[in-house]
Design an enzyme around this catalytic site. Structure first.
Site, PDB file in Angstrom:
ATOM      1  N   GLU A 125      25.241  20.053  67.729  1.00  0.00           N
ATOM      2  CA  GLU A 125      25.374  21.461  67.337  1.00  0.00           C
ATOM      3  C   GLU A 125      26.457  21.681  66.299  1.00  0.00           C
ATOM      4  O   GLU A 125      26.484  22.724  65.655  1.00  0.00           O
ATOM      5  CB  GLU A 125      25.622  22.349  68.562  1.00  0.00           C
ATOM      6  CG  GLU A 125      26.844  22.001  69.373  1.00  0.00           C
ATOM      7  CD  GLU A 125      26.466  21.433  70.722  1.00  0.00           C
ATOM      8  OE1 GLU A 125      25.604  20.516  70.747  1.00  0.00           O
ATOM      9  OE2 GLU A 125      27.029  21.869  71.734  1.00  0.00           O
ATOM     10  N   ASN A 126      27.355  20.706  66.138  1.00  0.00           N
ATOM     11  CA  ASN A 126      28.351  20.835  65.094  1.00  0.00           C
ATOM     12  C   ASN A 126      27.798  20.454  63.728  1.00  0.00           C
ATOM     13  O   ASN A 126      28.557  20.150  62.811  1.00  0.00           O
ATOM     14  CB  ASN A 126      29.624  20.057  65.437  1.00  0.00           C
ATOM     15  CG  ASN A 126      29.372  18.639  65.880  1.00  0.00           C
ATOM     16  OD1 ASN A 126      28.404  18.367  66.575  1.00  0.00           O
ATOM     17  ND2 ASN A 126      30.231  17.737  65.481  1.00  0.00           N
TER      18      ASN A 126
END
Lengths: 220, 220, 220, 220
Positions: free
Chosen positions: A57-58
């Site tokens: 998700e980063n």
């Protein structure tokens, strides 16, 4: 709809075996997000030939194995902030794009840990509700509502012996009716509008589980 | 163009007491440590900080917290192995915390940058983080109404920038930088490399210079 | 607040002179969107040394002069779909990002044509309201509400001799109270909450204009 | 991975009568002419087309309209010098038109791709295009509530793509492609160049492969 498979005579799954069982259930070619902690180990069991692509998700698709030695790069980490590597065909994007991807329903599967899962698939995994706990949600609520399927990996029983698969979550919720499968050391489950179904048992039987975990029902 | 500053101190000039400061980074990847140090040096306080985490170790945001300059942290994931500075302040009641799901944090800043007044969001429905918020059912699905997060200033880290303020990032250090750059009245970027105008590929610019008011080269 | 400058003895501005007057009023270093048609000519009068950067809503900052001969590239056009060139330091982005930039209030100035502008700055420039007209709005409504300042270039009178600077627009609106300056062949105006102020006249006087255009008042 | 199709005909297989089709391009820049031709060849009709324009000249979208396959066009700017095919159909009452401000068109598709249920938007307030729409005042500014635009299929054009579906665009031909790719159930891309996995710079990928279901190389 196949029946439950019982393996009462083998030991419960160890962590590595659990990760392998989860890996087996991910469809070939799926886009998958692995949560922090135990789910990370699922990556070790994904044959590259299956074309499964990992999202972190980063801001990355095409995440590779953990980085070691000279490959460690502080600018390249997973959601747990551990150094990872990049596979050919990877792509980077910023956080709004990453979560748009997640929340827009484009990820096929996400795999998370949990404090509790309810029989209708409610998920509680971000906060114990303890007054001195520092709450931290990260991307869990976004993953819960965003991925097409949410797989949970957890121990079936809490340290105090109470089941973590429950009629109704007592911990603060992460998402409603979002979990479709639960993987534990003693059994794997499907969860849905019809309740909980045992898929496979390890070192126990459905009858024994049903005595200890009230929400378990064997489906016809 | 006047965007290039001689040093971090000049780059953060004008930030006032009580400002809302967006600070980039996911953990330390993308964290603009030099700018945060300069902000500490500036001596302003009573700040509201918006960042994904609440500081790691003793540098960057953690140092700002340790210096007692922050009244409130808005973040998704304060609790980490090395978030001891924040943990201590929080347990001592010396800092306010607002936990926001990571995707909402990103999307709310995007909304601020994109002129969106508010948006209906699927994350957090039925959870304590939606308590008291307006909800609406659209096409059979429930959503929570979320509002923009504007910053007075954004401090971000990037890999390279040109004197027009165009920025590129490196791997997962991209994370929140491009979103925060759009959401603040004044955006300040520390860049590892300052390059001449024309040296960045126009197809690969991630943050166009229109979003960047000041930049400073800090090297590795 | 300086007074009005009258040039009664020179001829009205021609199109090229109007474009030059508009160009003079754009602040150095501004980010500017030039609408389709007449505003395009403003670019011819922007000295590169002034650091003004042109945005085109089809996804570019750093747009250069029209492309001719071998420089014509069907993949590089302005909003009017005419071939243009790319300047050093340009950046490309997709349509949602381009309009987020516009609607988020990041452009300093946009310049558009108009059918009518009202004395409080309402803009009508997308639709004549004629029953057989095919309506087409493009990016006009987004520009009207998004740019910090909206400059209008238009003839002061319609073909039927009625003023286009009006108490209240009779054509369908593009945006409310959004126009800050109006450039015509006979005069330039500032428009705001206090009404219309004549900045400069060309080939006429304020007194004469006020007779023909009821909304014109000379400010003290 | 099975995303690479032998030709445009195979790439558009499965589009049904009555489908909503998002078609990329700003005028002809980025218009996926080969895919649109294949769609004509497929013989389906009663389509709703979402595109910025309503066809230019006789190719691409204009050819689809001329073939009588389109019931309704949702676009921002139908009326152009060379939109004679659309103009004729419209004046004959043979095609429905919904005009949407260009920024709303982009943002509504982005919302569809990002899981946003609806959003409050500043564009169009007080104009006929907001007639009948819900409005709300937030922080003293008025907004219109806008809903997502989902497509059954998106047909887009890109410069280069790899077998995983990662795409890069060229100059202002990028326009609507990246947004539409996120907003449709099935996204099909025609690419000028098909390159091997690993040949696209992960920092410069604009559309990650997760958004692309099928792609076909069409050359210049």
């Amino acid at each position: 709809m196949t029946g439950t498979v019982e393996h009462p005579d083998r030991p419960p799954l160890d962590r590595d075996e659990m990760a392998r069982v989860v890996a087996r259930d991910i469809p070939d070619g799926a886009y998958v997000n692995l949560g922090i902690g135990q789910p990370t180990a699922v990556a070790d069991h994904l044959d590259p030939a299956r074309g499964i692509i990992l999202h972190t998700e980063n801001g990355m698709l095409g995440m590779g194995p953990p980085a070691v030695g000279d490959d460690v790069d502080p600018d390249l980490t997973n959601a747990g902030k551990q150094p990872v590597t990049e596979l050919p065909g990877a792509a980077y994007f910023h956080h709004a794009d990453s979560f748009a991807m997640m929340r827009g329903g484009h990820l096929d599967v996400c795999i998370m840990g949990a404090f509790q899962v309810s029989e209708r698939g409610d998920l509680a995994n971000w906060h114990t509700g303890a007054p001195d706990a520092i709450p931290a949600v990260g991307g869990a609520m976004d993953l819960a509502i965003g991925a097409k399927e949410v797989f949970v990996m957890m121990a079936l029983f809490a340290r105090d012996g109470t089941p973590k698969l429950v009629p109704r979550c007592t911990y603060p919720l992460t998402g409603l009716a979002c979990v479709s499968r639960v993987y534990t050391e003693l059994a794997t489950f499907r969860v849905g509008p019809d309740g909980v179904r045992v898929v496979e048992t390890f070192g126990t039987t459905v009858a024994e589980l049903a005595r200890r975990v009230p929400v378990i029902h064997r489906l016809a | 163009m006047g965007k290039v500053m001689p040093g971090p101190a000049e780059a953060v000039t004008g930030v006032g007491d009580g400002a809302t400061v967006l600070i980039g980074g996911f953990g330390l990847a993308g964290m603009p440590v030099h700018l945060v140090d300069a902000l500490i040096g500036l001596g302003v306080g009573d700040l509201t900080v918006v960042s994904n985490n609440a500081g790691n170790g003793d540098t960057g945001l953690a140092a700002l917290l340790a210096a007692g300059r922050v009244r409130k942290v808005i973040c998704s994931f304060p609790r980490q192995a090395d978030s001891y500075v924040f943990d201590r302040l929080y347990r001592a009641g010396k800092i306010e915390l607002e936990v926001v799901p990571q995707g909402n944090l990103a999307e709310r800043m995007r909304a601020a940058g994109a002129g969106i007044g508010a948006f209906y969001c699927p994350t957090g429905v039925g959870t304590p983080l939606a308590d008291g918020k307006e909800t609406r059912t659209i096409d059979g699905r429930e959503y929570v109404l979320e509002y923009p997060i504007h910053g007075d200033v954004a401090l971000i880290g990037a890999h390279a920038g040109d004197p027009l303020g165009n920025l590129v990032y490196r791997k997962t250090a991209r994370n929140f930088g491009p979103v925060m750059a759009t959401a603040a009245t004044v955006t300040v970027a520390q860049v590892t490399h300052l390059v001449a105008v024309g040296q960045l590929d126009p197809e690969a610019v991630v943050t166009p210079g229109i979003y960047v008011d000041r930049l400073v080269e800090v090297g590795r």
